[in-house]
Design an enzyme around this catalytic site. Structure first.
Site, short mmCIF file in Angstrom:
data_model
loop_
_atom_site.label_atom_id
_atom_site.label_comp_id
_atom_site.label_asym_id
_atom_site.label_seq_id
_atom_site.Cartn_x
_atom_site.Cartn_y
_atom_site.Cartn_z
N ASP B 468 0.88 -1.15 0.00
CA ASP B 468 0.00 0.00 0.00
C ASP B 468 0.93 1.21 0.00
OD1 ASP B 468 -1.63 1.81 2.51
OD2 ASP B 468 -2.34 1.64 0.46
N ASP B 654 -1.70 -0.56 5.67
CA ASP B 654 -2.04 -0.05 6.99
C ASP B 654 -3.45 0.51 7.14
OD1 ASP B 654 -1.14 3.38 7.21
OD2 ASP B 654 -1.59 2.22 5.43
N ASP B 658 -7.29 -1.33 3.60
CA ASP B 658 -6.43 -2.48 3.31
C ASP B 658 -6.84 -3.70 4.10
OD1 ASP B 658 -3.66 -0.26 3.39
OD2 ASP B 658 -4.64 -1.12 1.63
#
Lengths: 57, 760
Positions: B468, B654, B658
């Protein structure tokens, strides 16, 4: 040989007492917070002498 | 830190001095006043109880501070902080709404309290762990005492112990061993019975069979006055296996259910506006759609809804991962779990309880977790083949002795049972858990918390990494791009204004010019900017429209433009100055990405953030596969696509957006600055500002996989050596017990090699 007849039961009984004590401690929640218990001994709770006259009674 | 310290989720304040789990806005707890009473329980005779999760407790000092607050408070019966679970339990006599006063005494110290309903939290895990502990205690007691007696018997073989004495000792052993086997064997018997009912076999079937047969046969021998009994083997076997199982459960227990963390994310209570204008506090789940709620400044939104009036900035980092808050006004949607930043708003509820976006994400997660739990670990796969082989061998021994050697059935049974005992996977039951415990311990010391038992195995198998962006590759805070020299004066003035705002861009500006003089009298208009009236005229700092700069293609009121977040600064007599912001990459991001490439691992970025900012980061890190503006379900879809093409994916992320992807990947890691629920979904959580723990974890996983393989070889080696002895009828109880203990010790010592530092 006759000694074995009472020595072994005594030994087993002592062991059993230890086991019972451990299980009781487990049930009464003494193992719930091991980290907290470790830290608690370091707490420094100084109670101020609020009622000094109490001691002299 | 000890392996018990599961709360890396409770973060120390980040570098810019604010608690990073609530995003850019500090959570204002006075908004929660009145909210605690919703969770107070009435115990009868005027006593009440309240349980809260405490965030911010790190050590004993915190526990002491909190408990001290209540020491001199009247009528407080119990105020105890559990350091292991970070919970505060309060019991007091008096009115139920004393809760607010008591809790604000704690929040005044700087800790955040989140009340909860303890009956909602299933403590299933703890009960099972306790049961294992009790079984272990009983097995331990029995093993020690039975061994005591057995050693006497073995000593008697070499001396002149008469049959009467031996029989007496056997009877004592039976007295201790039989109840112990029945009690301590229950976890195994239950599991074996469940497997058999589904017509499968697992590791517990031969174990249970071996233990029961050994116990029954030994009892029989005792009654008829035979020479050999196997009580010690049966009980010692149970003890070692229980130790292995306990360690295994401890390793698994790190993964707290999503439910616990979800509670901390939801608002604990919401303010409902009744038609007559009065306000009432209720739990978020008790709100009906269509009701009007008031959300104060700094408060967490409790339900999904639409804004009725008020304009504010909402911190949506939980959902989209964006650090810059979104300006929202009447008609805009808000979601449960986000934080209302700058002004109070009234909203109309459109989704409550299970209908919120938060709940939907939790469901996506749970579905993925279920799929994940079907991952069959190596140990279980071995067990599937092991059990039938062992049974076959024992049966063959029985039949062989009767048919070929024409022995009486008692002798044949004795030998068959000896085969069952010696093949009992004592070492196998320890091989994997011990390595996991040692690996977890080593990782904890490096700041990585392993939350799942099979994570190590899965980590060693990966060949593709998905990152991410915000908060993972970058550290989530904006940074001012370098300012040319002619604008330095403007920067100083602007920083003076910016110091009075909590907006992340303003904070970044203030950080860039720490020596600037802070000015008073600055007015802030949410979503627009700051202004200050000076002697020369009006000075403004804010969005393009706020400063009156000709609009190009950006929408008014939005601090972001196609070329990145920006702030404009105008002052009388000066050209408008543009301050551009960019994201800060983690210091070792490039190095980590390169090392992953060196391991031949494919890399890609999936981010919910805008495409151009993702593109910039991808270019810096030379990553060619990237996608921006990805929704949570699209992330999951991409992961499925990857896993269908045979790749094993490690997901590092995080944000709440996600969370579902973290659960769906083959294995996942989360930084400790992540949203709580993502930490729960991830298999491992790492602390600190650098990404190198990821490489560390992969290295430890590889080493652990090697050691597990070695341990399996040792365990099987011992089997291969001793099975022929057992089949040939040469295994006496002495040999069986020695072999079992010996193999267990060897396996444990081998696992300990992991914690030794490698010479590299």
């Amino acid at each position: 040989m006759s000694a074995l007849l009472y020595l072994i039961p005594i030994a087993l009984f002592l062991g059993l007492a230890g086991l019972v004590a451990f299980l009781w401690a487990l049930r009464s929640g003494q193992f719930e917070d091991l980290d907290g218990a470790a830290e608690r001994i370091l707490f420094d709770d100084d109670d101020e002498p609020e009622h000094p006259s109490k001691d002299q009674r | 830190m000890t392996p018990n310290d599961v709360d890396l989720a409770v973060k120390a304040p980040s570098a810019n001095g604010q608690s990073s789990d609530t995003g850019p806005f500090a959570l204002d707890d006075t908004a929660l006043s009145g909210g605690y009473t919703a969770y107070v329980r009435d115990l009868g005779d005027g006593r009440h109880a309240l349980d809260c999760m405490v965030e911010g407790v790190h050590c004993g000092g915190c526990v002491n501070r909190i408990e001290r607050v209540f020491q001199r408070t009247e009528n407080v019966e119990k105020a105890r902080v559990n350091l292991s679970t970070r919970r505060l339990a309060l019991v007091w006599s008096g009115a139920a709404d004393r809760a607010d006063a008591l809790c604000s005494a704690v929040t005044a110290l700087g800790y955040r309290l989140v009340p909860f309903d303890p009956s909602r939290l299933s403590d299933e895990d703890r009960r099972e762990e306790k049961e294992l502990l009790r079984a272990m205690a009983v097995a331990g007691f029995a093993a020690a005492n039975v061994m005591l007696l057995s050693v006497s018997v073995w000593a008697g073989y070499f001396g002149d112990m008469g049959p009467a004495t031996r029989s007496l000792l056997h009877w004592f052993s039976a007295l201790v061993a039989c109840p112990a086997i029945i009690y301590a064997g229950r976890p195994f018997f239950r599991s074996a019975w469940t497997a058999l009912r589904h017509r499968r076999t697992n590791m517990d079937v031969p174990i249970s069979l071996g233990v029961i047969l050994a116990g029954a046969m030994s009892l029989h021998e005792t009654i008829v006055g035979g020479i050999h009994t196997y009580f010690d083997s049966a009980v010692t076997l149970l003890f070692f296996l229980l130790v292995g199982r306990f360690l295994d459960r401890r390793a698994r227990g790190r993964a707290r259910s999503a439910g616990t963390r979800l509670l901390a994310l939801r608002a604990s209570s919401v303010t409902v506006l009744r038609d007559d204008g009065t306000r009432v506090f209720r739990r978020p789940e008790d709100v009906a759609t269509g009701e009007r709620l008031l959300v104060g400044t700094g408060e967490r939104v409790g339900v999904d809804g639409t804004i009725l009036n008020g304009t504010t900035e909402i911190d949506t980092s939980l959902i989209t991962g964006e650090a810059i808050p979104k300006v929202s006004g009447p008609g805009d949607p808000v979601f449960a779990g986000t934080i209302n930043g700058t002004a109070p708003i009234t909203i109309e509820a459109t989704g409550t309880g299970d209908d919120t976006l938060l709940a939907e994400i939790a469901r996506l997660m749970e579905a993925a977790e279920q799929r994940r739990s079907r991952y069959v670990e190596l140990a279980d796969r071995v067990a599937r083949h092991y059990a039938p082989v062992v049974h076959g061998l024992a049966l063959a021994t029985l039949i062989g002795w009767i048919a070929i050697m024409s022995a009486p059935w008692q002798t044949a049974l004795l030998h068959a049972v000896a085969v069952l005992i010696i093949t009992c996977p004592c070492a196998l039951g320890l091989a994997v858990p011990v390595v996991q415990v040692v690996a977890s311990d080593r990782l904890i010391r490096r700041g990585v918390l392993l939350k799942s038992a099979s994570a190590l195995e899965r980590l060693a198998q990966i060949d593709h990494v998905v990152f991410d962006k915000t908060g993972t590759l970058t550290d989530g805070t904006p940074e001012l791009s370098p300012v040319p020299a002619e604008h330095r004066v403007a920067l100083d003035i602007a920083a003076g204004l910016a110091a009075s705002s909590k907006h992340p861009l303003a904070r970044a500006l203030a950080r860039a010019a720490p020596d600037a003089v802070v000015v008073d009298g600055v007015e802030e208009t949410p979503g627009m900017g700051l202004k200050l009236d000076t002697d020369d005229g009006e000075v403004r700092l804010g969005s393009r429209a706020w400063c009156g700069v000709a609009a190009m293609t950006s929408t008014p009121g939005n601090a972001n433009s196609p070329s990145g977040p920006e702030l404009w600064f105008t002052s009388p007599g000066r050209e408008p100055v543009r301050f551009a912001f960019r994201e800060r990459l983690r210091p070792d991001a490039e190095e980590v990405v390169q090392r992953l490439r060196d391991r031949n691992i494919g890399i890609e970025i999936l981010s919910g953030d805008r495409a151009d900012s993702v593109a910039r980061i991808a270019r810096t890190l030379s990553i060619s596969d990237w996608r921006g503006e990805v929704t949570p379900s699209e992330k999951c879809a991409r992961l499925e696509e990857l896993s269908r093409s045979g790749r094993r994916v490690l997901m590092i992320g995080d944000g709440l957006n996600d969370a579902a992807a973290l659960a769906a990947a083959h294995v996942s890691i989360s930084p400790s600055t992540a949203a709580d629920i993502s930490q729960t979904a991830a298999d491992a959580v790492f602390q600190g500002a650098s990404l190198s723990p990821v490489i560390e974890t992969l290295a430890v996983a590889d080493r652990a996989a090697t050691l597990v393989r070695q341990n399996f070889m040792l365990a099987f080696g011992y089997n291969v050596f001793t099975i022929p002895l057992a089949v040939a009828g040469l295994v006496t109880p002495l040999i069986a017990a020695l072999a079992m203990s010996g193999s267990s010790i060897v396996v444990v010592c081998n696992a300990l090699r992991l914690s030794r530092r490698k010479r590299s």
